[in-house]
Design an enzyme around this catalytic site. Sequence first.
Site, short mmCIF file in Angstrom:
data_model
loop_
_atom_site.label_atom_id
_atom_site.label_comp_id
_atom_site.label_asym_id
_atom_site.label_seq_id
_atom_site.Cartn_x
_atom_site.Cartn_y
_atom_site.Cartn_z
N PRO A 2 6.84 -4.13 6.96
CA PRO A 2 6.70 -5.43 7.63
C PRO A 2 6.16 -5.27 9.05
CG PRO A 2 8.93 -5.10 6.78
CD PRO A 2 8.23 -3.79 6.68
N GLU A 3 5.24 -6.16 9.41
CA GLU A 3 4.69 -6.18 10.78
C GLU A 3 4.99 -7.55 11.38
OE1 GLU A 3 0.65 -4.73 10.92
OE2 GLU A 3 1.04 -3.28 9.33
#
Length: 284
Positions: A2-3
């Site tokens: 996840p970013e």
Amino acid sequence: MPELPEVEVLVRHLAPLLMGRTIRAVRVRRAKVLAPTSVREFTRTLLGAKFSRLARRGKYLRFELRRSKQAEPLTLLGHLGMTGRMYLLPAQTRLPRHAAVVLGLGRENFVFEDTRYFGRLTLDVRALARLGPEPLEPAFTVEGFACALGRSGQPIKVKLLDQSLVAGVGNIYASEALFRAGIAPALRACKLRPVQVGRLWRAIREVLREAIACGSTVPLNYAGQGARDGLFYFGKAPGAPDFYEERLQVYDRAGRPCPQCGTLIKRRAQAGRSTYYCPRCQRK
Ligand SMILES: [Zn+2]
């Protein structure tokens, strides 16, 4: 992994569910994810505290809690690492095998699940001080960005992963932004011309904004079975179509045609991470 956009979508989902809820029980099943906070300190601090705010900073979830109306807020810092998920489950539902921390909220539990335990849920907030500007806020200026790039001899793709340059960009959106800006990932940061810096600055903001908008419209199931819906690794509602399949232009598309020119997308390793790019559109 996840970013910024995935964390932003998660924060928007969780914030209304947690506000005003009091922590009535604390169960730590993997002490590693609290480090350097001890289980004892974690439990003692959080028991009886009430969620008062949730915000995102870079790839971190910043939970604010209060132990009483007068008390100073305390901060709990979350990071999903590579495989972390955070969601609410009805209290009677059996916990998943990799539940690392469970906060009892009465009828529901807040669950931090992490199969690989690279994530964090900790009272240690020092990591925040090392973060650079938020890319979608006014603090991220093209002048400041140009100045920081000018001091770096690293390849631009590697430099973009430096969280002190700009917070929240990771491997996926670094590749996507460079493609959109037409910049070769191996070009040294200090060699970017001013026009390229401007294009990259805009491209970073565009790819992140579009990803947030995309994630905000999809019925993600945060307690679901870890199915990958495009980039949103939270699982999807049963029967929902794969919304994101064609969303990314270069990331994870090695050997497939570039959406701009048809040349085959290439993959190369940079600082131990995969970079995806079009050798024709990103020549300089
Ligand atoms: Zn191309």
